[in-house]
Design a protein around this motif. Structure first.
Motif, PDB file in Angstrom:
ATOM      1  N   TRP A   1       0.796  -1.220   0.000  1.00 30.97           N
ATOM      2  CA  TRP A   1       0.000   0.000   0.000  1.00 30.97           C
ATOM      3  C   TRP A   1       0.830   1.273   0.000  1.00 30.97           C
ATOM      4  O   TRP A   1       0.346   2.341  -0.374  1.00 30.97           O
ATOM      5  CB  TRP A   1      -1.052   0.027   1.098  1.00 30.97           C
ATOM      6  CG  TRP A   1      -0.623  -0.114   2.532  1.00 30.97           C
ATOM      7  CD1 TRP A   1      -0.741  -1.228   3.299  1.00 30.97           C
ATOM      8  CD2 TRP A   1      -0.074   0.900   3.392  1.00 30.97           C
ATOM      9  NE1 TRP A   1      -0.290  -0.979   4.579  1.00 30.97           N
ATOM     10  CE2 TRP A   1       0.122   0.325   4.653  1.00 30.97           C
ATOM     11  CE3 TRP A   1       0.277   2.235   3.211  1.00 30.97           C
ATOM     12  CZ2 TRP A   1       0.648   1.030   5.735  1.00 30.97           C
ATOM     13  CZ3 TRP A   1       0.812   2.943   4.284  1.00 30.97           C
ATOM     14  CH2 TRP A   1       0.982   2.335   5.529  1.00 30.97           C
TER      15      TRP A   1
ATOM     16  N   LEU B   1       0.829   3.240  -3.249  1.00 29.63           N
ATOM     17  CA  LEU B   1      -0.439   3.936  -3.466  1.00 29.63           C
ATOM     18  C   LEU B   1      -0.466   5.234  -2.671  1.00 29.63           C
ATOM     19  O   LEU B   1      -0.857   6.284  -3.189  1.00 29.63           O
ATOM     20  CB  LEU B   1      -1.624   3.057  -3.072  1.00 29.63           C
ATOM     21  CG  LEU B   1      -1.790   1.711  -3.771  1.00 29.63           C
ATOM     22  CD1 LEU B   1      -3.061   1.027  -3.305  1.00 29.63           C
ATOM     23  CD2 LEU B   1      -1.774   1.853  -5.270  1.00 29.63           C
TER      24      LEU B   1
ATOM     25  N   CYS C   1      -4.234   5.263 -12.091  1.00 30.44           N
ATOM     26  CA  CYS C   1      -5.000   4.512 -11.091  1.00 30.44           C
ATOM     27  C   CYS C   1      -5.126   3.044 -11.505  1.00 30.44           C
ATOM     28  O   CYS C   1      -4.911   2.142 -10.681  1.00 30.44           O
ATOM     29  CB  CYS C   1      -6.383   5.116 -10.896  1.00 30.44           C
ATOM     30  SG  CYS C   1      -6.392   6.697 -10.042  1.00 30.44           S
TER      31      CYS C   1
ATOM     32  N   LEU D   1      -3.653   0.021  -9.351  1.00 30.78           N
ATOM     33  CA  LEU D   1      -4.591  -0.965  -8.802  1.00 30.78           C
ATOM     34  C   LEU D   1      -4.308  -2.368  -9.339  1.00 30.78           C
ATOM     35  O   LEU D   1      -4.420  -3.344  -8.606  1.00 30.78           O
ATOM     36  CB  LEU D   1      -6.036  -0.555  -9.103  1.00 30.78           C
ATOM     37  CG  LEU D   1      -6.546   0.638  -8.300  1.00 30.78           C
ATOM     38  CD1 LEU D   1      -7.860   1.151  -8.866  1.00 30.78           C
ATOM     39  CD2 LEU D   1      -6.688   0.278  -6.827  1.00 30.78           C
TER      40      LEU D   1
ATOM     41  N   VAL E   1      -1.216  -3.886  -7.460  1.00 25.22           N
ATOM     42  CA  VAL E   1      -1.462  -4.470  -6.137  1.00 25.22           C
ATOM     43  C   VAL E   1      -2.464  -5.613  -6.214  1.00 25.22           C
ATOM     44  O   VAL E   1      -2.404  -6.533  -5.414  1.00 25.22           O
ATOM     45  CB  VAL E   1      -1.911  -3.419  -5.095  1.00 25.22           C
ATOM     46  CG1 VAL E   1      -0.840  -2.399  -4.866  1.00 25.22           C
ATOM     47  CG2 VAL E   1      -3.222  -2.775  -5.453  1.00 25.22           C
TER      48      VAL E   1
ATOM     49  N   LEU F   1      -3.649  -6.750  -1.978  1.00 29.52           N
ATOM     50  CA  LEU F   1      -4.051  -5.715  -1.028  1.00 29.52           C
ATOM     51  C   LEU F   1      -5.570  -5.754  -0.907  1.00 29.52           C
ATOM     52  O   LEU F   1      -6.279  -5.685  -1.915  1.00 29.52           O
ATOM     53  CB  LEU F   1      -3.594  -4.346  -1.548  1.00 29.52           C
ATOM     54  CG  LEU F   1      -3.626  -3.178  -0.589  1.00 29.52           C
ATOM     55  CD1 LEU F   1      -2.730  -3.429   0.626  1.00 29.52           C
ATOM     56  CD2 LEU F   1      -3.164  -1.914  -1.309  1.00 29.52           C
TER      57      LEU F   1
ATOM     58  N   ASP G   1      -9.470  -4.774  -0.447  1.00 29.08           N
ATOM     59  CA  ASP G   1     -10.240  -3.608  -0.881  1.00 29.08           C
ATOM     60  C   ASP G   1     -10.470  -2.635   0.272  1.00 29.08           C
ATOM     61  O   ASP G   1     -10.702  -1.454   0.051  1.00 29.08           O
ATOM     62  CB  ASP G   1     -11.592  -4.038  -1.468  1.00 29.08           C
ATOM     63  CG  ASP G   1     -11.436  -4.763  -2.793  1.00 29.08           C
ATOM     64  OD1 ASP G   1     -10.401  -4.579  -3.471  1.00 29.08           O
ATOM     65  OD2 ASP G   1     -12.359  -5.511  -3.156  1.00 29.08           O
TER      66      ASP G   1
ATOM     67  N   ASN H   1      -8.368  -1.491   2.303  1.00 30.50           N
ATOM     68  CA  ASN H   1      -7.245  -0.589   2.518  1.00 30.50           C
ATOM     69  C   ASN H   1      -7.639   0.818   2.070  1.00 30.50           C
ATOM     70  O   ASN H   1      -8.136   1.013   0.964  1.00 30.50           O
ATOM     71  CB  ASN H   1      -6.017  -1.072   1.755  1.00 30.50           C
ATOM     72  CG  ASN H   1      -4.837  -0.158   1.958  1.00 30.50           C
ATOM     73  OD1 ASN H   1      -4.742   0.894   1.337  1.00 30.50           O
ATOM     74  ND2 ASN H   1      -3.947  -0.552   2.851  1.00 30.50           N
TER      75      ASN H   1
ATOM     76  N   LYS I   1      -6.161   2.025  -1.249  1.00 30.59           N
ATOM     77  CA  LYS I   1      -6.764   1.338  -2.395  1.00 30.59           C
ATOM     78  C   LYS I   1      -8.168   1.890  -2.659  1.00 30.59           C
ATOM     79  O   LYS I   1      -8.560   2.089  -3.815  1.00 30.59           O
ATOM     80  CB  LYS I   1      -6.809  -0.171  -2.148  1.00 30.59           C
ATOM     81  CG  LYS I   1      -7.269  -0.964  -3.361  1.00 30.59           C
ATOM     82  CD  LYS I   1      -7.160  -2.468  -3.125  1.00 30.59           C
ATOM     83  CE  LYS I   1      -7.553  -3.250  -4.369  1.00 30.59           C
ATOM     84  NZ  LYS I   1      -7.457  -4.710  -4.142  1.00 30.59           N
TER      85      LYS I   1
ATOM     86  N   THR J   1      -9.409   3.705  -6.006  1.00 34.07           N
ATOM     87  CA  THR J   1     -10.570   3.180  -6.729  1.00 34.07           C
ATOM     88  C   THR J   1     -11.597   4.289  -6.962  1.00 34.07           C
ATOM     89  O   THR J   1     -12.176   4.391  -8.047  1.00 34.07           O
ATOM     90  CB  THR J   1     -11.191   1.999  -5.964  1.00 34.07           C
ATOM     91  OG1 THR J   1     -10.174   1.018  -5.718  1.00 34.07           O
ATOM     92  CG2 THR J   1     -12.310   1.343  -6.749  1.00 34.07           C
TER      93      THR J   1
END
Length: 164
Positions: free
Chosen positions: A9, A12, A35, A39, A42, A46, A48, A50, A53, A57
């Motif tokens: 993470w 990100l 993005c 995405l 990961v 990772l 969802d 997080n 993230k 998203t």
């Protein structure tokens, strides 16, 4: 909110200021590309849930909508719903608004039954958080009625086809 491996993470988190800059500049193609790439990097490594993230998203949804990539926006939007439900327990207006966004995408893409269900969920929240006279609440009522009408027309068409 920081579930998952930090090594997954952290990129990100580090990318967010740059991506927020792209969003502020309305550089939707670059934002969506960045993005999507992050995405996919990961992936399922990772969860969802997080926070980074989820933010990524959400930015992908916005970029997809601005670019008219409706299916892609819906895919991202549907991924956020369980996380929004977890972080913003009902009745929370943020969860209601996210449901409404996803419902509008479903409706536009003619996933009418899914849209009606999503609008109903949003309505339960928005009528409590905003009141029955709020424009958002009346908009949801109209959207639900549109879906019901379209479903009725669809079932009438199917019956006529079966009769012939």
């Amino acid at each position: 909110m920081l579930s998952g491996n930090e090594s997954k993470w952290c990129p990100l988190k580090e990318a967010l200021p740059r991506l927020e800059g792209l969003k502020a500049e309305s550089d939707w193609p670059a934002l969506l590309e960045n993005c999507s790439q992050l995405l996919s990097t990961v992936g399922d490594d990772l969860p969802d849930e997080n926070l980074y993230k989820l933010k990524m998203t959400d930015m992908a949804i916005d970029a997809s909508i601005h670019l008219g990539h409706w299916e892609e926006a819906l895919g991202y939007g549907e991924k956020t719903l369980p996380v929004y439900r977890q972080y913003y327990p009902d009745p929370h207006p943020v969860h209601g608004v996210q449901l409404m966004r996803v419902g509008k995408l479903q409706h536009y893409l003619e996933h009418i039954e899914d849209a009606l269900d999503t609008f109903k969920q949003a309505f339960k929240i928005i009528k409590l958080t905003h009141g029955v006279d709020h424009p958002m609440t009346t908009d949801l009522l109209m959207k639900m009625e549109e879906c019901r009408s379209e479903l009725d027309q669809k079932s009438s068409s199917c019956l006529r086809i079966e009769e012939n």
